[in-house]
Design an enzyme around this catalytic site. Structure first.
Site, PDB file in Angstrom:
ATOM      1  N   SER A  78       9.240   1.148 -11.776  1.00  9.76           N
ATOM      2  CA  SER A  78       7.952   0.449 -11.829  1.00  9.76           C
ATOM      3  C   SER A  78       8.157  -0.857 -12.567  1.00  9.76           C
ATOM      4  O   SER A  78       8.433  -0.868 -13.763  1.00  9.76           O
ATOM      5  CB  SER A  78       6.914   1.299 -12.569  1.00  9.76           C
ATOM      6  OG  SER A  78       5.868   0.445 -13.019  1.00  9.76           O
ATOM      7  N   HIS A 126       8.691  -0.069  -7.144  1.00  3.19           N
ATOM      8  CA  HIS A 126       7.297   0.366  -7.298  1.00  3.19           C
ATOM      9  C   HIS A 126       6.506  -0.779  -7.927  1.00  3.19           C
ATOM     10  O   HIS A 126       6.801  -1.244  -9.017  1.00  3.19           O
ATOM     11  CB  HIS A 126       7.241   1.626  -8.158  1.00  3.19           C
ATOM     12  CG  HIS A 126       5.870   2.214  -8.284  1.00  3.19           C
ATOM     13  ND1 HIS A 126       5.299   2.994  -7.298  1.00  3.19           N
ATOM     14  CD2 HIS A 126       4.944   2.120  -9.272  1.00  3.19           C
ATOM     15  CE1 HIS A 126       4.082   3.370  -7.679  1.00  3.19           C
ATOM     16  NE2 HIS A 126       3.844   2.845  -8.868  1.00  3.19           N
ATOM     17  N   ASP A 170       2.977  -2.170  -9.151  1.00  2.00           N
ATOM     18  CA  ASP A 170       1.667  -1.720  -9.637  1.00  2.00           C
ATOM     19  C   ASP A 170       0.640  -2.853  -9.656  1.00  2.00           C
ATOM     20  O   ASP A 170       0.795  -3.830 -10.382  1.00  2.00           O
ATOM     21  CB  ASP A 170       1.806  -1.159 -11.055  1.00  2.00           C
ATOM     22  CG  ASP A 170       2.464   0.211 -11.062  1.00  2.00           C
ATOM     23  OD1 ASP A 170       1.979   1.098 -10.339  1.00  2.00           O
ATOM     24  OD2 ASP A 170       3.455   0.378 -11.795  1.00  2.00           O
ATOM     25  N   MET A 200      -3.162  -3.923 -10.490  1.00  2.02           N
ATOM     26  CA  MET A 200      -4.356  -3.525 -11.265  1.00  2.02           C
ATOM     27  C   MET A 200      -5.344  -4.677 -11.321  1.00  2.02           C
ATOM     28  O   MET A 200      -4.941  -5.839 -11.427  1.00  2.02           O
ATOM     29  CB  MET A 200      -3.944  -3.142 -12.685  1.00  2.02           C
ATOM     30  CG  MET A 200      -2.877  -2.063 -12.744  1.00  2.02           C
ATOM     31  SD  MET A 200      -2.532  -1.593 -14.445  1.00  2.02           S
ATOM     32  CE  MET A 200      -1.124  -0.493 -14.195  1.00  2.02           C
ATOM     33  N   HIS A 202       1.404   0.072  -5.137  1.00  2.00           N
ATOM     34  CA  HIS A 202       0.429   1.037  -5.636  1.00  2.00           C
ATOM     35  C   HIS A 202      -0.827   0.259  -6.037  1.00  2.00           C
ATOM     36  O   HIS A 202      -0.840  -0.417  -7.058  1.00  2.00           O
ATOM     37  CB  HIS A 202       1.059   1.783  -6.832  1.00  2.00           C
ATOM     38  CG  HIS A 202       0.132   2.686  -7.565  1.00  2.00           C
ATOM     39  ND1 HIS A 202       0.431   3.227  -8.800  1.00  2.00           N
ATOM     40  CD2 HIS A 202      -1.106   3.165  -7.241  1.00  2.00           C
ATOM     41  CE1 HIS A 202      -0.567   3.986  -9.212  1.00  2.00           C
ATOM     42  NE2 HIS A 202      -1.512   3.953  -8.294  1.00  2.00           N
ATOM     43  N   MET A 258      -4.245  -0.161  -7.532  1.00  2.00           N
ATOM     44  CA  MET A 258      -5.268   0.376  -8.441  1.00  2.00           C
ATOM     45  C   MET A 258      -6.382  -0.653  -8.475  1.00  2.00           C
ATOM     46  O   MET A 258      -6.590  -1.347  -9.479  1.00  2.00           O
ATOM     47  CB  MET A 258      -4.648   0.609  -9.832  1.00  2.00           C
ATOM     48  CG  MET A 258      -3.677   1.789  -9.856  1.00  2.00           C
ATOM     49  SD  MET A 258      -2.547   1.751 -11.273  1.00  2.00           S
ATOM     50  CE  MET A 258      -1.223   0.762 -10.576  1.00  2.00           C
ATOM     51  N   MET A 289      -0.518  11.000  -9.802  1.00  2.00           N
ATOM     52  CA  MET A 289      -0.465  10.384 -11.133  1.00  2.00           C
ATOM     53  C   MET A 289      -0.277  11.480 -12.181  1.00  2.00           C
ATOM     54  O   MET A 289      -1.042  12.441 -12.222  1.00  2.00           O
ATOM     55  CB  MET A 289      -1.763   9.631 -11.442  1.00  2.00           C
ATOM     56  CG  MET A 289      -2.058   8.424 -10.565  1.00  2.00           C
ATOM     57  SD  MET A 289      -0.750   7.190 -10.489  1.00  2.00           S
ATOM     58  CE  MET A 289      -0.559   6.743 -12.210  1.00  2.00           C
ATOM     59  N   ASP A 320       4.170   9.646 -10.609  1.00  2.00           N
ATOM     60  CA  ASP A 320       4.071   8.361 -11.316  1.00  2.00           C
ATOM     61  C   ASP A 320       3.468   8.556 -12.696  1.00  2.00           C
ATOM     62  O   ASP A 320       2.298   8.926 -12.822  1.00  2.00           O
ATOM     63  CB  ASP A 320       3.200   7.414 -10.470  1.00  2.00           C
ATOM     64  CG  ASP A 320       3.140   5.996 -11.020  1.00  2.00           C
ATOM     65  OD1 ASP A 320       3.829   5.699 -12.020  1.00  2.00           O
ATOM     66  OD2 ASP A 320       2.391   5.189 -10.432  1.00  2.00           O
TER      67      ASP A 320
END
Ligand code: DX5
Ligand code: ZN
Length: 232
Positions: free
Chosen positions: A10, A35, A37, A39, A68, A70, A139, A181
């Protein structure tokens, strides 16, 4: 046939001032997947990176980029990530009003699609959309930050998700990856694999290792994670 395990660094815990190098070093050390992330400071209480950074990373690696999301709402940004070179796009069911439609949108944009389950979110969301899912992401921390502690209850959920996926694969022959994760490290990765995960996100455990100046700084941590997986 031996089980295939994938390690997915990540980049949230990487040095953003040298992100391209961090990614190529991690992959050169034996990591499999990037990975990524995303957000939005709305769905989760933190703000990270968007399609622009994905586009910048695309030419530096051939590795799969696993985005991913979010974010909420989720649909608007999906085509942008597909254009930026994402290979897999996953989202949380809570981020979409029409989960089946969002999965189809990801596939229509040429990417693999997946659903992400927060620690308290039931797995039922996957039951009627298995045909559109390529990856399930569980998660094992509450999303928003790297460096949190693994929530042990996730092992129980992994076993349940593994059973659902295996039943589906036995029926259809189609493979679905099961990714975990949050809080994965050398001490717990073997137990996580035994519970059914085949793809392992590692942020702080991986990018926290070694000295900044050493281009091989990730060799030993990835070697240690693989050695633990070898025991499974
Ligand atoms: C958390 C992110 C994770 C996180 C993992 O919201 O989805 O990918 O970066 O970091 P570690 O491995 O440090 O828990
Ligand atoms: Zn993540």
């Amino acid at each position: 046939m031996g089980k295939q395990f994938r390690i997915a660094p990540s980049i949230l815990s990487a040095n953003f001032a040298t992100l391209g190098l961090e990614v190529t070093n991690a992959i050169a050390s034996g990591a499999d997947i990037v990975h990524f992330d995303v957000m939005d400071n709305h769905f989760v209480p933190n703000l990270t990176i968007g399609p622009l950074v994905c586009e910048a990373l695309r030419p530096v690696t051939d590795a799969i980029i696993d985005v991913h999301l979010m974010v909420k709402p989720v649909d608007r940004i999906i085509p942008d990530f597909a254009k930026a070179g994402a290979n897999i796009i996953t989202f949380h069911p809570e981020g979409s009003d029409h989960i089946d439609r969002t999965l189809a949108l990801i596939k229509d944009n040429g990417c693999k699609a997946g659903l992400v389950f927060n620690p308290a979110t039931p797995l039922d969301y996957m039951d009627y959309v298995m045909d559109k899912i390529d990856m399930i992401l569980l998660m094992s921390v509450n999303p928003g930050f790297g460096g949190q502690k693994f929530i042990p209850e996730a092992l129980k959920k992994l076993r349940l998700a593994r059973a659902k996926i295996d039943a589906y694969t036995a029926e259809t022959g189609r493979e679905i990856w099961l990714e975990i994760d949050g809080g994965v490290n050398v001490a717990n990765i073997a137990d996580i694999a035994r519970a059914g995960a085949d793809t392992f996100v590692a942020g702080s455990a991986l990018f926290g290792a070694g000295k900044d100046s050493d281009p091989h700084r990730y060799d030993s941590i990835i070697g240690a994670l693989r050695a633990e997986l070898g025991k499974v």
